[in-house]
Design a protein around this motif. Structure first.
Motif, PDB file in Angstrom:
ATOM      1  N   ALA A  98       0.842  -1.196   0.000  1.00 19.83           N
ATOM      2  CA  ALA A  98       0.000   0.000   0.000  1.00 19.83           C
ATOM      3  C   ALA A  98       0.880   1.251   0.000  1.00 19.83           C
ATOM      4  O   ALA A  98       1.845   1.354   0.759  1.00 19.83           O
ATOM      5  CB  ALA A  98      -0.917  -0.012   1.218  1.00 19.83           C
ATOM      6  N   LEU A  99       0.541   2.220  -0.859  1.00 15.71           N
ATOM      7  CA  LEU A  99       1.411   3.377  -1.053  1.00 15.71           C
ATOM      8  C   LEU A  99       1.295   4.429   0.040  1.00 15.71           C
ATOM      9  O   LEU A  99       2.271   5.130   0.332  1.00 15.71           O
ATOM     10  CB  LEU A  99       1.114   4.015  -2.414  1.00 15.71           C
ATOM     11  CG  LEU A  99       1.535   3.199  -3.645  1.00 15.71           C
ATOM     12  CD1 LEU A  99       1.124   3.920  -4.914  1.00 15.71           C
ATOM     13  CD2 LEU A  99       3.038   2.949  -3.627  1.00 15.71           C
ATOM     14  N   ALA A 100       0.115   4.576   0.637  1.00 12.43           N
ATOM     15  CA  ALA A 100      -0.098   5.670   1.591  1.00 12.43           C
ATOM     16  C   ALA A 100       0.928   5.686   2.733  1.00 12.43           C
ATOM     17  O   ALA A 100       1.475   6.751   3.052  1.00 12.43           O
ATOM     18  CB  ALA A 100      -1.520   5.614   2.141  1.00 12.43           C
ATOM     19  N   PRO A 101       1.217   4.553   3.381  1.00 14.01           N
ATOM     20  CA  PRO A 101       2.182   4.596   4.487  1.00 14.01           C
ATOM     21  C   PRO A 101       3.624   4.379   4.063  1.00 14.01           C
ATOM     22  O   PRO A 101       4.516   4.298   4.912  1.00 14.01           O
ATOM     23  CB  PRO A 101       1.711   3.440   5.379  1.00 14.01           C
ATOM     24  CG  PRO A 101       1.162   2.438   4.414  1.00 14.01           C
ATOM     25  CD  PRO A 101       0.585   3.225   3.269  1.00 14.01           C
ATOM     26  N   ALA A 102       3.894   4.286   2.760  1.00 13.04           N
ATOM     27  CA  ALA A 102       5.215   3.855   2.298  1.00 13.04           C
ATOM     28  C   ALA A 102       6.339   4.783   2.763  1.00 13.04           C
ATOM     29  O   ALA A 102       7.328   4.325   3.348  1.00 13.04           O
ATOM     30  CB  ALA A 102       5.222   3.744   0.773  1.00 13.04           C
ATOM     31  N   ALA A 103       6.208   6.081   2.516  1.00 18.51           N
ATOM     32  CA  ALA A 103       7.296   7.006   2.846  1.00 18.51           C
ATOM     33  C   ALA A 103       7.594   7.003   4.341  1.00 18.51           C
ATOM     34  O   ALA A 103       8.765   6.946   4.760  1.00 18.51           O
ATOM     35  CB  ALA A 103       6.942   8.410   2.364  1.00 18.51           C
ATOM     36  N   ARG A 218       2.850  -4.995   6.046  1.00 22.58           N
ATOM     37  CA  ARG A 218       3.383  -4.351   4.848  1.00 22.58           C
ATOM     38  C   ARG A 218       4.908  -4.533   4.814  1.00 22.58           C
ATOM     39  O   ARG A 218       5.520  -4.847   5.826  1.00 22.58           O
ATOM     40  CB  ARG A 218       3.028  -2.857   4.830  1.00 22.58           C
ATOM     41  CG  ARG A 218       1.537  -2.586   4.673  1.00 22.58           C
ATOM     42  CD  ARG A 218       1.244  -1.102   4.708  1.00 22.58           C
ATOM     43  NE  ARG A 218       1.547  -0.521   6.010  1.00 22.58           N
ATOM     44  CZ  ARG A 218       0.693  -0.490   7.039  1.00 22.58           C
ATOM     45  NH1 ARG A 218      -0.516  -0.994   6.921  1.00 22.58           N
ATOM     46  NH2 ARG A 218       1.047   0.065   8.186  1.00 22.58           N
ATOM     47  N   LEU A 219       5.482  -4.282   3.647  1.00 19.18           N
ATOM     48  CA  LEU A 219       6.901  -4.564   3.457  1.00 19.18           C
ATOM     49  C   LEU A 219       7.797  -3.366   3.695  1.00 19.18           C
ATOM     50  O   LEU A 219       9.015  -3.513   3.784  1.00 19.18           O
ATOM     51  CB  LEU A 219       7.125  -5.091   2.028  1.00 19.18           C
ATOM     52  CG  LEU A 219       8.488  -5.739   1.747  1.00 19.18           C
ATOM     53  CD1 LEU A 219       8.661  -7.011   2.575  1.00 19.18           C
ATOM     54  CD2 LEU A 219       8.647  -6.047   0.266  1.00 19.18           C
ATOM     55  N   TRP A 220       7.222  -2.179   3.848  1.00 20.89           N
ATOM     56  CA  TRP A 220       8.029  -0.959   3.783  1.00 20.89           C
ATOM     57  C   TRP A 220       9.061  -0.843   4.895  1.00 20.89           C
ATOM     58  O   TRP A 220      10.190  -0.403   4.653  1.00 20.89           O
ATOM     59  CB  TRP A 220       7.116   0.268   3.773  1.00 20.89           C
ATOM     60  CG  TRP A 220       6.142   0.269   2.641  1.00 20.89           C
ATOM     61  CD1 TRP A 220       4.775   0.275   2.721  1.00 20.89           C
ATOM     62  CD2 TRP A 220       6.447   0.247   1.227  1.00 20.89           C
ATOM     63  NE1 TRP A 220       4.206   0.257   1.473  1.00 20.89           N
ATOM     64  CE2 TRP A 220       5.200   0.246   0.540  1.00 20.89           C
ATOM     65  CE3 TRP A 220       7.626   0.230   0.492  1.00 20.89           C
ATOM     66  CZ2 TRP A 220       5.135   0.227  -0.855  1.00 20.89           C
ATOM     67  CZ3 TRP A 220       7.560   0.208  -0.886  1.00 20.89           C
ATOM     68  CH2 TRP A 220       6.331   0.211  -1.545  1.00 20.89           C
ATOM     69  N   VAL A 221       8.711  -1.202   6.123  1.00 22.24           N
ATOM     70  CA  VAL A 221       9.701  -1.115   7.208  1.00 22.24           C
ATOM     71  C   VAL A 221      10.852  -2.084   6.943  1.00 22.24           C
ATOM     72  O   VAL A 221      12.024  -1.739   7.141  1.00 22.24           O
ATOM     73  CB  VAL A 221       9.049  -1.395   8.573  1.00 22.24           C
ATOM     74  CG1 VAL A 221      10.117  -1.425   9.673  1.00 22.24           C
ATOM     75  CG2 VAL A 221       8.012  -0.330   8.903  1.00 22.24           C
ATOM     76  N   SER A 222      10.528  -3.293   6.497  1.00 24.82           N
ATOM     77  CA  SER A 222      11.584  -4.268   6.190  1.00 24.82           C
ATOM     78  C   SER A 222      12.516  -3.748   5.107  1.00 24.82           C
ATOM     79  O   SER A 222      13.741  -3.912   5.193  1.00 24.82           O
ATOM     80  CB  SER A 222      10.954  -5.595   5.741  1.00 24.82           C
ATOM     81  OG  SER A 222      10.112  -6.132   6.738  1.00 24.82           O
ATOM     82  N   ILE A 223      11.960  -3.134   4.074  1.00 22.87           N
ATOM     83  CA  ILE A 223      12.790  -2.548   3.014  1.00 22.87           C
ATOM     84  C   ILE A 223      13.713  -1.484   3.597  1.00 22.87           C
ATOM     85  O   ILE A 223      14.915  -1.441   3.306  1.00 22.87           O
ATOM     86  CB  ILE A 223      11.904  -1.955   1.904  1.00 22.87           C
ATOM     87  CG1 ILE A 223      11.258  -3.068   1.074  1.00 22.87           C
ATOM     88  CG2 ILE A 223      12.713  -1.021   1.001  1.00 22.87           C
ATOM     89  CD1 ILE A 223      10.244  -2.582   0.055  1.00 22.87           C
ATOM     90  N   GLY A 224      13.163  -0.598   4.416  1.00 26.41           N
ATOM     91  CA  GLY A 224      13.969   0.463   5.003  1.00 26.41           C
ATOM     92  C   GLY A 224      15.072  -0.067   5.902  1.00 26.41           C
ATOM     93  O   GLY A 224      16.219   0.399   5.840  1.00 26.41           O
ATOM     94  N   VAL A 225      14.736  -1.048   6.749  1.00 27.85           N
ATOM     95  CA  VAL A 225      15.745  -1.617   7.644  1.00 27.85           C
ATOM     96  C   VAL A 225      16.866  -2.274   6.840  1.00 27.85           C
ATOM     97  O   VAL A 225      18.054  -2.076   7.120  1.00 27.85           O
ATOM     98  CB  VAL A 225      15.098  -2.635   8.610  1.00 27.85           C
ATOM     99  CG1 VAL A 225      16.177  -3.414   9.361  1.00 27.85           C
ATOM    100  CG2 VAL A 225      14.190  -1.922   9.600  1.00 27.85           C
TER     101      VAL A 225
END
Length: 301
Positions: A98-103, A218-225
């Motif tokens: 989901a794009l909304a929380p991505a940044a 969602r995957l975004w935190v994992s990507i950032g870490v």
């Protein structure tokens, strides 16, 4: 809030041999997403070769501007391929991207990954296992491109494909163990790898990165870490990242103390292959898994 969305339509519709269909779909997704990322990199290299006159494969290096663009291009290609394939094969919009929380979530992950590596290096210095000296800054785009490529492509493949579809096939705990094991084993192909390094990667990173995905859905935190960990390790501290020195170019240079065992310093594989890295990554992973359990993230969606 329920657990991660596993998919339950078309290829993954309830019925006979669901576990086998999940494994087959997972293999197909893995190959197709990887091919999409590789095709994007080759397309950039081919376009660059038309300008420079070099062979496209010669340009596929993070030391060249074309190579940096090629590695970076793998990330959006892998994301787009995953989204399209999931919408076709599972008839759903992938809420895990989901794009909304991505940044916001990527930023949190970047800060966490950087902090974890900083603590790891601090522990190594307190143990007199490494030395850290200043060096002139020479480049940054190689590290940015490689961090983006590894953070996005590896997380899509290992968490969204392998972990999610093993979960669909066998349940959460076998999926967590098997996906972490695969993540570690894949690193055996890297330069300067060892069995201890593979085990460390499996436990400290395979479980920890999966835990952030399970907690948030969602995957975004994992990507950032993942990206923040690699960038800080390789560019900021100038250490090897999974056995390679392609990230180097930042303000510091880290070296194992001569005669120190690899398990204490990380050796030529990098700080992530040390007891300090294992301690930091495992502690964060277990805390995150406990929080996910307390919040009911292991219940079926």
């Amino acid at each position: 809030m329920p657990a991660i969305v596993l998919g339950s339509d078309r290829v993954l519709a309830p019925g006979g041999f669901l576990w086998l269909r999940a494994l087959g779909w997972g293999l197909a997704l893995f190959v197709l997403v990887l091919l999409a990322g590789s095709a994007a990199a080759l397309a950039v290299a081919w376009a660059g070769a038309r300008v420079t006159g070099d062979h496209p494969l010669k340009l596929l290096s993070p030391a060249t501007p074309v190579g940096q663009l090629a590695f970076a291009a793998m990330a959006p290609a892998a994301l787009a391929a995953y989204v399209g394939l999931v919408r076709f094969g599972e008839r759903r919009r992938p809420s895990e991207l989901a794009l909304a929380p991505a940044a916001h979530e990527v930023a949190i992950g970047l800060a966490l990954g950087a902090a974890m590596m900083a603590v790891t290096v601090l522990l190594l210095m307190l143990a007199n296992a490494v030395t850290l000296v200043p060096r002139p800054i020479t480049s940054i785009w190689n590290a940015v491109a490689l961090s983006l490529q590894s953070g996005v492509v590896e997380e899509v493949l290992l968490r969204l494909v392998v972990l999610r579809l093993l979960w669909r096939a066998f349940g959460p705990w076998p999926a967590l163990a098997l996906s972490a094991l695969l993540f570690g084993l894949l690193h055996l192909a890297n330069p300067n790898a060892s069995w201890f390094a593979a085990i460390a990667i499996a436990v400290e990173a395979g479980i920890m990165l999966a835990a952030f995905y399970i907690l948030t859905g969602r995957l975004w935190v994992s990507i950032g870490v993942h990206a923040g960990w690699n960038f800080t390790q390789g560019w900021v501290f100038g250490a090897a990242v999974s056995g390679t020195n392609e990230f180097a170019g930042g303000p510091l240079s880290l070296h194992p103390v001569a005669g120190t065992a690899q398990a204490l310093s990380g050796g030529a594989f990098g700080p992530e292959a040390s007891f300090a890295g294992l301690l930091v990554g495992t502690a964060v992973g277990l805390v995150t898994l406990h929080l996910a359990w307390r919040r009911g993230r292991f219940r079926p969606a």
